[in-house]
Write an enzyme that holds these catalytic residues in place. Structure first.
Site: not given
Ligand code: PRP
Ligand code: URA
Length: 206
Positions: A103, A107, A198, A201
């Site tokens: 993400r 945005t 997150d 994280d």
């Molecule tokens: C997080 C989560 C999803 C996404 C959800 O990933 O693991 O993949 O956000 O958000 P959305 O429904 O608004 O698309 P992130 O992009 O933070 O990446 P990561 O898994 O590498 O931490």
């Molecule tokens: N991704 C996350 O890890 N947490 C949230 O709350 C939304 C997107």
């Protein structure tokens, strides 16, 4: 709407500890494993089986075993990786595909950076991602697996926002979603409330 929210005292216990901001990564990973195991069982309740006759020490009996190579689990990188092990522990010949999405911090739109999928046609495909927030990542992943041959892929998340559920329903109507918690809403930064922060994280200590 085919949304299934896991109702079990153990699920509530695990989710509460996942939400707790004092939970450290090692414990967080264990809890993620445990809740994903419960969800994996729910999400595979309709998986294909085939007959097998065997001999108990006492007599012959007709049993059923999992159909060969029927299941594919597809984590959305990176946080989805924390949900894969229960599937590989439970299902002897599961295949694992990978969809890499991140993400954008401004945005909240997903950016694709990786994709490696096994054959999907005719198989039970389960897309796993712990957080269903805006739904952008889930919609993109479901589109990718369908383009690769998946029919009626199932989506599994640990925490879902109503906005994300609606977005999946809008773009992929009829998709079965299994989640452990349906939360209240998204905040202005598109994080789930109350949520757990997150997930990636917290899983990886970043
Ligand atoms: C997080 C989560 C999803 C996404 C959800 O990933 O693991 O993949 O956000 O958000 P959305 O429904 O608004 O698309 P992130 O992009 O933070 O990446 P990561 O898994 O590498 O931490
Ligand atoms: N991704 C996350 O890890 N947490 C949230 O709350 C939304 C997107």
């Amino acid at each position: 709407m085919p949304l299934h929210v896991l109702e079990h005292p153990l699920a509530a216990h695990i989710i509460t500890h996942l939400r707790d901001k004092t939970t450290k990564p090692a414990t967080f990973r264990t809890l993620a494993y445990q809740i994903s195991l419960l969800l994996a069982i729910e999400a595979t309740a309709e998986i294909e089986t085939e007959p097998k006759d065997i001999d108990t020490p006492l007599e012959r009996v007709s049993g059923r075993i999992l159909a060969h190579e029927s299941l594919v689990v597809v984590p959305i990188l990176r946080a989805g990786l924390g949900m894969v092990q229960p599937f590989t522990d439970l299902f002897p010949d599961v295949s694992v595909g990978y969809v890499g999405l991140e993400r954008d911090h401004e945005t909240a739109r997903p950016r694709s950076y990786y994709c490696k999928l096994p054959p999907l046609a005719g198989r039970h495909v389960v897309v796993v991602d712990p957080m269903l927030a805006t739904g952008g990542s889930a919609v993109a992943a479901l589109t990718v697996v369908k383009q690769a041959g998946a029919v009626d892929p199932v989506l599994v998340s640990i925490v879902s926002a109503p906005e994300g559920v609606a977005e999946v329903e809008k773009h992929h109507p009829g998709t079965v979603i299994h989640t452990a918690a349906l939360d209240r809403e998204l905040n202005a930064r598109k994080y789930i409330l109350p949520g757990l922060g997150d997930f990636g994280d917290r899983l990886y200590g970043t």
